[in-house]
Design an enzyme around this catalytic site. Sequence first.
Site, PDB file in Angstrom:
ATOM      1  N   HIS A 104       0.839  -1.201   0.000  1.00 28.24           N
ATOM      2  CA  HIS A 104       0.000   0.000   0.000  1.00 28.24           C
ATOM      3  C   HIS A 104       0.871   1.248   0.000  1.00 28.24           C
ATOM      4  O   HIS A 104       1.863   1.330   0.731  1.00 28.24           O
ATOM      5  CB  HIS A 104      -0.916   0.009   1.224  1.00 28.24           C
ATOM      6  CG  HIS A 104      -1.883   1.152   1.237  1.00 28.24           C
ATOM      7  ND1 HIS A 104      -2.997   1.183   0.420  1.00 28.24           N
ATOM      8  CD2 HIS A 104      -1.892   2.316   1.940  1.00 28.24           C
ATOM      9  CE1 HIS A 104      -3.656   2.316   0.639  1.00 28.24           C
ATOM     10  NE2 HIS A 104      -3.002   3.016   1.553  1.00 28.24           N
ATOM     11  N   GLU A 436     -32.594  -6.777   5.939  1.00 29.66           N
ATOM     12  CA  GLU A 436     -33.416  -7.990   6.074  1.00 29.66           C
ATOM     13  C   GLU A 436     -33.450  -8.812   4.783  1.00 29.66           C
ATOM     14  O   GLU A 436     -33.745 -10.007   4.817  1.00 29.66           O
ATOM     15  CB  GLU A 436     -34.841  -7.620   6.474  1.00 29.66           C
ATOM     16  CG  GLU A 436     -35.005  -7.244   7.936  1.00 29.66           C
ATOM     17  CD  GLU A 436     -35.436  -8.428   8.796  1.00 29.66           C
ATOM     18  OE1 GLU A 436     -35.786  -9.473   8.225  1.00 29.66           O
ATOM     19  OE2 GLU A 436     -35.413  -8.291  10.029  1.00 29.66           O
ATOM     20  N   ARG A 621     -25.630 -10.397  11.094  1.00 32.72           N
ATOM     21  CA  ARG A 621     -25.982  -9.528   9.960  1.00 32.72           C
ATOM     22  C   ARG A 621     -24.897  -8.453   9.863  1.00 32.72           C
ATOM     23  O   ARG A 621     -25.003  -7.388  10.457  1.00 32.72           O
ATOM     24  CB  ARG A 621     -27.366  -8.927  10.177  1.00 32.72           C
ATOM     25  CG  ARG A 621     -27.933  -8.232   8.954  1.00 32.72           C
ATOM     26  CD  ARG A 621     -29.302  -7.656   9.248  1.00 32.72           C
ATOM     27  NE  ARG A 621     -30.314  -8.672   9.431  1.00 32.72           N
ATOM     28  CZ  ARG A 621     -31.421  -8.513  10.137  1.00 32.72           C
ATOM     29  NH1 ARG A 621     -31.636  -7.372  10.761  1.00 32.72           N
ATOM     30  NH2 ARG A 621     -32.310  -9.484  10.254  1.00 32.72           N
TER      31      ARG A 621
END
EC number: 2.1.2.13
Length: 663
Positions: A104, A436, A621
Amino acid sequence: MKVVVFAYHDIGCTGIEALLEAGYEIQAVFTHADDPGENRFFGSVAQLCAEHNLPVYSPEDVNHPLWIERIRELAPQALFSFYYRNMLKQAILDIPTVGAFNLHGSLLPAYRGRAPINWCLVNGEAETGITLHQMTAKPDAGAIVAQQAVTIADDDTALTLHGKVRLAARALLEQELPKLRAGDIRLTPQDESKASYYGRRTPADGELHWHRPARELHNLVRAVTQPYPGAFSFAGDRKLTVWKSHWLAQQSDKQPGTILSQEPLRIACGEGVLEIVAGQAEGGLYVRGAQLARELGLVEGMKIGAKASNALRKARLTRVLILGVNGFIGNHLTERLLQDGGYEVYGLDIGSSAVDRFIGHPNFHFVEGDISIHTEWIEYHIKKCDVILPLVAIATPIEYTRNPLRVFELDFEENLKIVRYCVKYHKRIIFPSTSEVYGMCDDHSFDEDSSRLIVGPINKQRWIYSVSKQLLDRVIWAYGKKEGLNFTLFRPFNWMGPRLDSLDSARIGSSRAITQLILNLVDGTPIQLVDGGAQKRCFTDIEDGIEALFRIIENKENRCDGQIINIGNPDNEASIQQMAEILLAKFEAHPLRDHFPPFAGFKLVESKSFYGDGYQDVSHRRPSIANARRLLDWEPTIEMEETIGNTLDFFLQGAVTTGVEHD
């Protein structure tokens, strides 16, 4: 050691050459096809591979399962990424036995992200460097193998600095690759408190804003001068590009952008003066500043700045229609748009408690109404406005099992009408999808463009919300492909903050988790942990979420057109139980604690008894936010504990004010 390489640019060529010289066996190289629209001033990885008889590929999606399997079959011991432009998914990073390493162009943890060399110059840094580090799912965040610093001279441009960094990369690799091959590797974790992240730059970012200090503008010029597109301004509608400049500390009493002299060509800035040493008129040649002034008819006292026709266009505010303006997202977004000053907000909702504070603002227009009834008003305002946000939906889990048909009617059928009006009147729609839709996806983090959307059986009614939203996503996507609908889909991941739901809605079970937990504390009832509260979520502060949504509305360079964007904070992952424990600790330490009953403890409950039949939960999630970083130059910054504290304080203050507290 057998390796697979992902490479592009001069640094990519340097990395491949260093690996070959260090005795590594390169089994395959992945690169990018040349972009005909890009000014390619750097070496070709593909040509270098051909010269060394190395197999080279340029797949459209290197993260596709077919390519992942081909890489796995090569059984590399290590992977190296040298300025490869795409993120590699965890499935690829897990393949090598020794590890995956990236080169990087900065001294990490500073300047993570894209275009670090250009950004260092823009920000006037005196030093940068090169870092070899482990690759992780989070970009540029892995442990550091080695670094080498590079001094930035006052006359460095992006091209000269790139050359310095390339030489530093060569030296670093010559030193470290033999060690790595011998297994002599020492890793230093990055200090996250010193991390900074920068997004990609576009040609539009080169515009000179004359109210800024002259030194900043000079830094911008050298950051984007040739071979990059250049810093620019406008004389009327004619573009002029500044290729070389000086800055002077002398002050001027003239307005920023005013021509102070023609020879040398000097412009007044917010602080100091910028001298244009060399530049180019649109369609013209590279010339000295004085000749540029003559070609464009620039004389002392004239002003240059934003494109004249754009300035006239911007005189009209962008009209934004928000349906569901009184909701959690709607009222916070309204506040952000009105603060900006470039927007006129038209809002409709069945109540106004959260937007009463905007009533009377000249750029806020509110009508109380229901989207299922006020169809004529809605169609008229879709036709009238520029950007449409239909935020009306039932989005509380208990309603998915308690009122599934109402969820479908409102969340799908009523919103489909809005979508079709946007198609009819050629309006841009920013549609709230939902996290969802990913359902029970088994990916580590959920990717908008590749993760599977997995839901349960038909008898689990809780999925009606997920599939209603998913079907609308698919309809909107199809309208975009077939009829040119201009759209962006955004997927919020557990946004929290003040004005989320209400304690009254929590009393009937129709609220999000944190509101329900706060109600338990306010009422002195046990905190109920559904199925033990082991479910993990990534909690996002409303301020972070709204800033991302605002940038979608801004839509710089039309980057968001036709895109799906997750908006969440993957670093704020916690179980519901952990969130409840943090909430309790902040409640006990709150100045208003004495107004409320003693803590009644935790109570473990089964999901069926809490939500009823037809419920099914999700274990985790976690969003991938690569799209948000790339398209919005956005990164969430607010930690979960701060968000929980702010949310709790809002509800406790409200409870005391309305007399709900314990006697």
